[in-house]
Design a protein around this motif. Structure first.
Motif, short mmCIF file in Angstrom:
data_model
loop_
_atom_site.label_atom_id
_atom_site.label_comp_id
_atom_site.label_asym_id
_atom_site.label_seq_id
_atom_site.Cartn_x
_atom_site.Cartn_y
_atom_site.Cartn_z
N LEU A 158 0.84 -1.31 -0.10
CA LEU A 158 0.18 -0.07 -0.01
C LEU A 158 0.87 1.20 -0.08
O LEU A 158 0.53 2.14 -0.67
N ILE A 159 1.88 1.28 0.96
CA ILE A 159 2.77 2.46 0.85
C ILE A 159 3.48 2.74 -0.46
O ILE A 159 3.64 3.78 -1.05
N ASP A 160 3.75 1.57 -1.12
CA ASP A 160 4.49 1.68 -2.45
C ASP A 160 3.31 2.44 -3.49
O ASP A 160 3.88 3.32 -4.11
N ILE A 161 2.27 1.86 -3.50
CA ILE A 161 1.09 2.38 -4.22
C ILE A 161 0.89 3.82 -3.80
O ILE A 161 0.78 4.72 -4.84
N ILE A 162 0.86 4.26 -2.61
CA ILE A 162 0.54 5.33 -2.28
C ILE A 162 1.64 6.47 -2.67
O ILE A 162 1.39 7.48 -3.28
N SER A 163 2.78 6.10 -2.85
CA SER A 163 3.83 6.76 -3.21
C SER A 163 3.78 6.87 -4.62
O SER A 163 4.00 8.39 -5.03
N LEU A 164 3.65 6.31 -5.40
CA LEU A 164 3.56 6.24 -6.75
C LEU A 164 2.44 7.00 -7.30
O LEU A 164 2.24 8.00 -8.05
N LEU A 165 1.15 7.12 -6.37
CA LEU A 165 -0.02 7.87 -6.72
C LEU A 165 0.21 9.30 -6.56
O LEU A 165 -0.05 10.20 -7.12
N GLN A 166 0.87 9.70 -5.40
CA GLN A 166 1.49 10.82 -5.02
C GLN A 166 2.19 11.53 -5.98
O GLN A 166 2.44 12.82 -6.28
N LYS A 167 3.46 10.58 -6.36
CA LYS A 167 4.23 11.18 -7.18
C LYS A 167 3.70 11.65 -8.70
O LYS A 167 4.09 12.52 -9.42
N SER A 168 2.64 10.97 -8.95
CA SER A 168 1.88 11.41 -10.31
C SER A 168 0.68 12.50 -9.96
O SER A 168 -0.10 12.57 -11.06
N GLY A 169 0.79 12.96 -8.86
CA GLY A 169 -0.09 14.14 -8.59
C GLY A 169 -1.50 13.86 -7.99
O GLY A 169 -2.48 14.74 -7.99
N PHE A 170 -1.73 12.60 -7.64
CA PHE A 170 -3.10 12.26 -6.97
C PHE A 170 -2.96 12.40 -5.66
O PHE A 170 -1.82 12.43 -5.10
N VAL A 171 -3.98 12.93 -4.86
CA VAL A 171 -4.24 13.15 -3.73
C VAL A 171 -4.68 11.93 -2.98
O VAL A 171 -5.86 11.50 -3.37
N ALA A 172 -3.93 11.10 -2.21
CA ALA A 172 -4.38 10.24 -1.20
C ALA A 172 -4.83 10.61 0.21
O ALA A 172 -3.82 11.19 0.77
N GLY A 173 -5.61 10.05 0.61
CA GLY A 173 -5.99 10.40 2.16
C GLY A 173 -6.46 9.01 2.82
O GLY A 173 -6.70 8.00 2.13
N GLY A 174 -6.45 9.14 4.15
CA GLY A 174 -6.76 8.01 4.91
C GLY A 174 -5.46 7.79 5.69
O GLY A 174 -5.01 8.51 6.25
N PHE A 175 -5.48 6.40 6.00
CA PHE A 175 -4.24 5.98 6.90
C PHE A 175 -3.58 4.57 6.75
O PHE A 175 -4.34 3.80 6.20
N VAL A 176 -2.75 4.42 7.08
CA VAL A 176 -1.98 3.12 7.27
C VAL A 176 -1.44 2.75 8.83
O VAL A 176 -1.38 3.39 9.28
N ALA A 177 -1.62 1.41 8.84
CA ALA A 177 -0.94 0.94 10.25
C ALA A 177 0.26 0.32 10.05
O ALA A 177 0.42 -0.74 9.37
N LEU A 178 1.22 0.77 10.82
CA LEU A 178 2.56 0.53 10.86
C LEU A 178 2.81 -0.41 12.06
O LEU A 178 2.47 0.06 13.33
N HIS A 179 3.53 -1.62 11.65
CA HIS A 179 3.72 -2.32 12.75
C HIS A 179 5.15 -2.36 13.24
O HIS A 179 6.07 -2.53 12.38
N ASP A 180 5.32 -2.28 14.40
CA ASP A 180 6.91 -2.30 15.23
C ASP A 180 6.92 -3.63 15.63
O ASP A 180 6.48 -3.98 16.69
N ILE A 181 7.62 -4.51 14.72
CA ILE A 181 7.82 -6.03 15.21
C ILE A 181 8.47 -6.04 16.55
O ILE A 181 7.96 -6.91 17.55
N GLU A 182 9.37 -5.40 16.85
CA GLU A 182 9.88 -5.42 18.22
C GLU A 182 9.30 -5.15 19.50
O GLU A 182 9.32 -6.03 20.40
N SER A 183 8.35 -4.39 19.40
CA SER A 183 7.26 -4.00 20.65
C SER A 183 5.98 -4.84 20.38
O SER A 183 4.93 -4.62 21.04
N ASP A 184 5.83 -5.20 18.93
CA ASP A 184 4.56 -5.60 18.65
C ASP A 184 3.45 -4.66 18.95
O ASP A 184 2.42 -4.86 19.20
N CYS A 185 3.71 -3.60 18.40
CA CYS A 185 2.57 -2.44 18.67
C CYS A 185 2.60 -1.80 17.29
O CYS A 185 3.17 -1.85 16.32
N TYR A 186 1.11 -1.38 17.03
CA TYR A 186 0.66 -0.91 15.69
C TYR A 186 0.66 0.59 15.91
O TYR A 186 -0.17 1.10 16.98
#
Length: 173
Positions: A19-47
């Motif tokens: 998703l992050i890769d797609i968002i980056s490509l969309l933004q580089k092409s001038g599209f506005v993406a909104g919303g959120f992603v959930a990032l996982h810290d494996i060490e703390s097992d926290c999102y």
């Protein structure tokens, strides 16, 4: 009919990275993406939940028990839940070119977290990309009566450029 793209894969399969890769490509092409992603810290097992418009992040949940204890295996942080719902509400007030929600799962299927906000988003005219675990894909599609434009599976995750091109074509139609 509005475009709805789904990113489906197993746990830790790379859904968010894709998703992050797609968002980056969309933004580089001038599209506005909104919303959120959930990032996982494996060490703390926290999102953490990260707002795509502001880049602000807030803790969402942390594992406190083994997987067998689900759905009680996570502690949720109210500020993260609030951020997710606020992100979706903001999408409905100020629609972007495409909305991103990472992810929809068992909690939303039970009417929790951002289930109600997601319902409003699905019912809106805003093009949408969301992620879901593959084991819940059919339940999510059924609950919200979604007719996906395309479902990206883990077999697609190594080719975000192709996914971006598919989404871009759909947005320009």
């Amino acid at each position: 009919m509005k475009s709805i793209f789904i990113v489906s894969g197993g746990k830790e399969s790379g859904k968010t990275s894709f998703l992050i890769d797609i968002i980056s490509l969309l933004q580089k092409s001038g599209f506005v993406a909104g919303g959120f992603v959930a990032l996982h810290d494996i060490e703390s097992d926290c999102y953490q939940i990260k707002d795509l418009r502001t880049n602000e992040a807030s803790p969402l949940m942390q594992r406190v028990a083994s997987f067998e204890k689900r759905p009680l295996h996570f502690k949720f942080f109210p500020e993260g839940i609030e951020m997710g719902n606020n992100c979706i509400r903001e999408l409905l007030i100020h629609p972007p070119d495409i909305a991103i929600v990472d992810e929809i799962g068992g909690y939303e299927l039970r009417g929790e977290l951002w289930s109600n906000s997601f319902t409003q988003l699905v019912e809106s005219s805003i093009p949408l990309v969301f992620s879901v675990k593959d084991r819940l894909l059919h339940k999510v599609v059924s609950k919200w009566d979604i007719e996906p434009t395309y479902v990206f599976s883990s077999a697609n995750f190594s080719e975000p450029d192709k996914a971006f091109e598919r989404i871009k074509r759909s947005l320009r139609e």
